[in-house]
Design a protein around this motif. Sequence first.
Motif, PDB file in Angstrom:
ATOM      1  N   PHE A 114     -43.426 -32.170 -17.679  1.00 37.27           N
ATOM      2  CA  PHE A 114     -42.760 -33.236 -17.889  1.00 37.27           C
ATOM      3  C   PHE A 114     -43.659 -34.399 -17.504  1.00 37.27           C
ATOM      4  N   PHE A 153     -33.688 -32.270 -19.177  1.00 39.16           N
ATOM      5  CA  PHE A 153     -33.914 -31.037 -19.599  1.00 39.16           C
ATOM      6  C   PHE A 153     -33.667 -29.661 -18.887  1.00 39.16           C
ATOM      7  N   ASP A 154     -33.613 -28.618 -19.654  1.00 35.26           N
ATOM      8  CA  ASP A 154     -33.117 -27.243 -19.169  1.00 35.26           C
ATOM      9  C   ASP A 154     -34.394 -26.444 -18.682  1.00 35.26           C
ATOM     10  N   SER A 197     -28.057 -21.923 -21.629  1.00 34.33           N
ATOM     11  CA  SER A 197     -28.805 -23.172 -22.469  1.00 34.33           C
ATOM     12  C   SER A 197     -28.960 -23.066 -23.817  1.00 34.33           C
ATOM     13  N   ILE A 254     -34.843 -38.635 -19.688  1.00 32.05           N
ATOM     14  CA  ILE A 254     -34.755 -37.273 -20.463  1.00 32.05           C
ATOM     15  C   ILE A 254     -34.308 -36.155 -19.611  1.00 32.05           C
TER      16      ILE A 254
END
Length: 177
Positions: free
Chosen positions: A63, A53-54, A133, A51
């Motif tokens: 996470f 992710f920002d 983002s 995955i």
Amino acid sequence: MLKLAGRTAGRGPLLGAAALVLALSAPASAEKIENPVAVFSGLDKITGRIIAFDVYIGETVQFGALQVTPRQCNTRPQTETPQTTAFVEVDEITLENEVRRIFTGWMFAASPGLHAVEHAVYDVWLTDCKQSSTVAPPANYSGPPISEQAAAGEDPLAGTAPQLGPSEVVPRHKPQP
């Protein structure tokens, strides 16, 4: 070389020329660009899912059992050799609900195997830094400013990745060191 009054003639100009050649051949140090968003990839070893992710600078994102907090994310101008780095803190939430620091240090996007977080169940590594983002910044965000151009969705540092719909998922492989 000539010997004049106990000194060797010609040595001074040669040393000066050598110093000039060394100074000109040294790589120029480009200014770093401080970015408000760090981009990570995470691998869940149980499910095999990767995955992306920002995370905004100073924000903590969970996470799995890991909490990832970037403190700084730097890139270079597009005219320079790419060098993407981030100073990151990673904590693990144990089964006893205790928070334990498992990583503090610099991550390098070009060498993810060098300073990635390798956990028994999860791996996390830096992939990029961005000026914006699609995720809204946290309410108490105080990191580097988000440029107006980036806020409008035109990130000058973003790559040319194709835009995917919400149901399209493209698997990514973990970069090899």
